[in-house]
Design a protein around this motif. Structure first.
Motif, PDB file in Angstrom:
ATOM      1  N   UNK A  51    -129.381  10.256 -82.684  1.00  0.00           N
ATOM      2  CA  UNK A  51    -128.796  10.127 -81.479  1.00  0.00           C
ATOM      3  C   UNK A  51    -128.059  11.113 -80.912  1.00  0.00           C
ATOM      4  N   UNK A  52    -128.126  11.641 -79.862  1.00  0.00           N
ATOM      5  CA  UNK A  52    -127.319  12.820 -79.302  1.00  0.00           C
ATOM      6  C   UNK A  52    -125.735  12.235 -79.206  1.00  0.00           C
ATOM      7  N   UNK A  53    -124.920  13.461 -78.943  1.00  0.00           N
ATOM      8  CA  UNK A  53    -123.497  13.187 -79.114  1.00  0.00           C
ATOM      9  C   UNK A  53    -123.229  12.169 -78.033  1.00  0.00           C
ATOM     10  N   UNK A  54    -123.796  12.129 -76.810  1.00  0.00           N
ATOM     11  CA  UNK A  54    -123.566  11.448 -75.676  1.00  0.00           C
ATOM     12  C   UNK A  54    -124.106   9.911 -75.817  1.00  0.00           C
ATOM     13  N   UNK A  55    -125.105   9.927 -76.779  1.00  0.00           N
ATOM     14  CA  UNK A  55    -125.476   8.386 -76.651  1.00  0.00           C
ATOM     15  C   UNK A  55    -126.942   8.504 -75.724  1.00  0.00           C
ATOM     16  N   UNK A  56    -127.169   9.616 -74.999  1.00  0.00           N
ATOM     17  CA  UNK A  56    -128.076   9.248 -74.067  1.00  0.00           C
ATOM     18  C   UNK A  56    -129.653   9.250 -74.579  1.00  0.00           C
ATOM     19  N   UNK A  57    -129.693  10.387 -75.608  1.00  0.00           N
ATOM     20  CA  UNK A  57    -131.012  10.682 -76.099  1.00  0.00           C
ATOM     21  C   UNK A  57    -130.967  10.163 -77.379  1.00  0.00           C
ATOM     22  N   UNK A  58    -132.203   9.503 -77.878  1.00  0.00           N
ATOM     23  CA  UNK A  58    -132.389   8.813 -79.101  1.00  0.00           C
ATOM     24  C   UNK A  58    -133.830   9.483 -79.509  1.00  0.00           C
ATOM     25  N   UNK A  59    -134.055   9.606 -80.993  1.00  0.00           N
ATOM     26  CA  UNK A  59    -135.216   9.940 -81.539  1.00  0.00           C
ATOM     27  C   UNK A  59    -135.638   8.869 -82.599  1.00  0.00           C
ATOM     28  N   UNK A  60    -136.745   8.885 -82.890  1.00  0.00           N
ATOM     29  CA  UNK A  60    -137.220   7.871 -84.018  1.00  0.00           C
ATOM     30  C   UNK A  60    -138.447   8.128 -84.662  1.00  0.00           C
ATOM     31  N   UNK A  61    -138.497   8.225 -85.960  1.00  0.00           N
ATOM     32  CA  UNK A  61    -139.800   8.281 -86.709  1.00  0.00           C
ATOM     33  C   UNK A  61    -140.800   7.185 -86.193  1.00  0.00           C
ATOM     34  N   UNK A  62    -141.998   7.567 -86.234  1.00  0.00           N
ATOM     35  CA  UNK A  62    -143.000   6.675 -85.657  1.00  0.00           C
ATOM     36  C   UNK A  62    -143.011   5.207 -86.474  1.00  0.00           C
ATOM     37  N   UNK A  63    -143.035   5.174 -87.626  1.00  0.00           N
ATOM     38  CA  UNK A  63    -142.969   4.167 -88.376  1.00  0.00           C
ATOM     39  C   UNK A  63    -142.007   3.014 -88.149  1.00  0.00           C
ATOM     40  N   UNK A  64    -140.797   3.393 -87.473  1.00  0.00           N
ATOM     41  CA  UNK A  64    -139.622   2.424 -87.127  1.00  0.00           C
ATOM     42  C   UNK A  64    -139.650   2.197 -85.740  1.00  0.00           C
ATOM     43  N   UNK A  65    -140.206   2.837 -84.852  1.00  0.00           N
ATOM     44  CA  UNK A  65    -140.325   2.580 -83.403  1.00  0.00           C
ATOM     45  C   UNK A  65    -140.324   1.181 -83.171  1.00  0.00           C
ATOM     46  N   UNK A  66    -139.544   0.818 -82.300  1.00  0.00           N
ATOM     47  CA  UNK A  66    -140.025  -0.648 -81.802  1.00  0.00           C
ATOM     48  C   UNK A  66    -139.162  -1.841 -82.843  1.00  0.00           C
ATOM     49  N   UNK A  68    -136.375  -0.278 -85.234  1.00  0.00           N
ATOM     50  CA  UNK A  68    -135.040   0.101 -85.483  1.00  0.00           C
ATOM     51  C   UNK A  68    -134.502   0.683 -84.196  1.00  0.00           C
ATOM     52  N   UNK A  69    -133.218   0.364 -83.898  1.00  0.00           N
ATOM     53  CA  UNK A  69    -132.259   0.931 -82.926  1.00  0.00           C
ATOM     54  C   UNK A  69    -130.905   1.583 -83.161  1.00  0.00           C
ATOM     55  N   UNK A  70    -131.024   2.681 -83.012  1.00  0.00           N
ATOM     56  CA  UNK A  70    -129.938   3.750 -83.281  1.00  0.00           C
ATOM     57  C   UNK A  70    -128.752   3.646 -81.931  1.00  0.00           C
ATOM     58  N   UNK A  71    -127.590   3.438 -82.358  1.00  0.00           N
ATOM     59  CA  UNK A  71    -126.508   3.549 -81.325  1.00  0.00           C
ATOM     60  C   UNK A  71    -125.235   3.989 -81.910  1.00  0.00           C
ATOM     61  N   UNK A  72    -124.327   4.241 -81.045  1.00  0.00           N
ATOM     62  CA  UNK A  72    -123.093   4.866 -81.366  1.00  0.00           C
ATOM     63  C   UNK A  72    -121.878   4.254 -80.406  1.00  0.00           C
ATOM     64  N   UNK A  73    -120.525   4.384 -81.053  1.00  0.00           N
ATOM     65  CA  UNK A  73    -119.660   4.229 -80.157  1.00  0.00           C
ATOM     66  C   UNK A  73    -118.692   5.545 -80.452  1.00  0.00           C
ATOM     67  N   UNK A  74    -118.504   6.225 -79.603  1.00  0.00           N
ATOM     68  CA  UNK A  74    -117.451   7.288 -79.978  1.00  0.00           C
ATOM     69  C   UNK A  74    -115.994   6.920 -79.937  1.00  0.00           C
ATOM     70  N   UNK A  75    -115.603   5.912 -79.231  1.00  0.00           N
ATOM     71  CA  UNK A  75    -114.308   5.398 -79.430  1.00  0.00           C
ATOM     72  C   UNK A  75    -113.979   4.980 -80.933  1.00  0.00           C
ATOM     73  N   UNK A  76    -114.951   4.511 -81.438  1.00  0.00           N
ATOM     74  CA  UNK A  76    -114.699   3.787 -82.663  1.00  0.00           C
ATOM     75  C   UNK A  76    -115.225   4.777 -83.789  1.00  0.00           C
ATOM     76  N   UNK A  77    -115.571   5.988 -83.461  1.00  0.00           N
ATOM     77  CA  UNK A  77    -116.165   7.135 -84.471  1.00  0.00           C
ATOM     78  C   UNK A  77    -117.367   6.527 -85.251  1.00  0.00           C
ATOM     79  N   UNK A  78    -118.324   5.453 -84.811  1.00  0.00           N
ATOM     80  CA  UNK A  78    -119.117   5.087 -85.541  1.00  0.00           C
ATOM     81  C   UNK A  78    -120.596   5.241 -85.052  1.00  0.00           C
ATOM     82  N   UNK A  79    -121.732   5.239 -85.886  1.00  0.00           N
ATOM     83  CA  UNK A  79    -122.870   5.182 -85.385  1.00  0.00           C
ATOM     84  C   UNK A  79    -123.545   4.103 -86.223  1.00  0.00           C
TER      85      UNK A  79
END
Length: 128
Positions: A51-66, A68-79
């Motif tokens: 996941x990009x620093x802004x959270x706008x762009x995400x990437x996945x390996x094919x085997x987990x698409x659909x 797994x979901x990656x997300x982040x909270x910059x205020x909490x400093x967590x991904x």
């Protein structure tokens, strides 16, 4: 000092869900893109999601698409990595990693050598 601490791993039956969390400290989290990698016994470390620093762009390996979901909270400093419909082949140690690159492309995201900081990992075990 820089720290990435993963949590949320555990044992689950196939079809179940887990949510991994990675807490960051010691660096400017909001300016770092983040990746999740995994390593199964006897196998090389592989890219799972990024996941990009802004959270706008995400990437996945094919085997987990659909599944797994990656997300982040910059205020909490967590991904996060939400993992649904888990399969036995998802069993691995999962690592989060941070990269300071300004060019977080799909190729960069998948390249473990492009990350500057790594956590210690959390074990995920999926049984039938």
């Amino acid at each position: 000092q820089v720290q990435l601490v993963e949590s949320g791993g555990g044992s689950v039956q196939a079809g179940g869900s887990l949510r991994l969390s990675c807490a960051a400290s010691g660096f400017t989290f909001s300016r770092n893109s983040m990746g999740w990698f995994r390593q199964a016994p006897g196998k090389e470390r592989e890219f799972v999601a990024g996941i990009s620093w802004s959270g706008i762009t995400t990437y996945y390996t094919d085997s987990v698409k659909g599944r797994f979901t990656v997300s982040r909270d910059n205020s909490e400093k967590r991904v996060y990595l939400q993992m649904n419909s888990l399969k036995p082949e998802d069993t691995a140690v999962y690592y989060c990693a941070a990269t300071r690159t300004d060019a977080y492309t799909t190729d960069w995201a998948r390249f473990a050598g492009g990350y500057d900081f790594w956590g210690q990992g959390t074990q995920v075990t999926v049984s039938l």
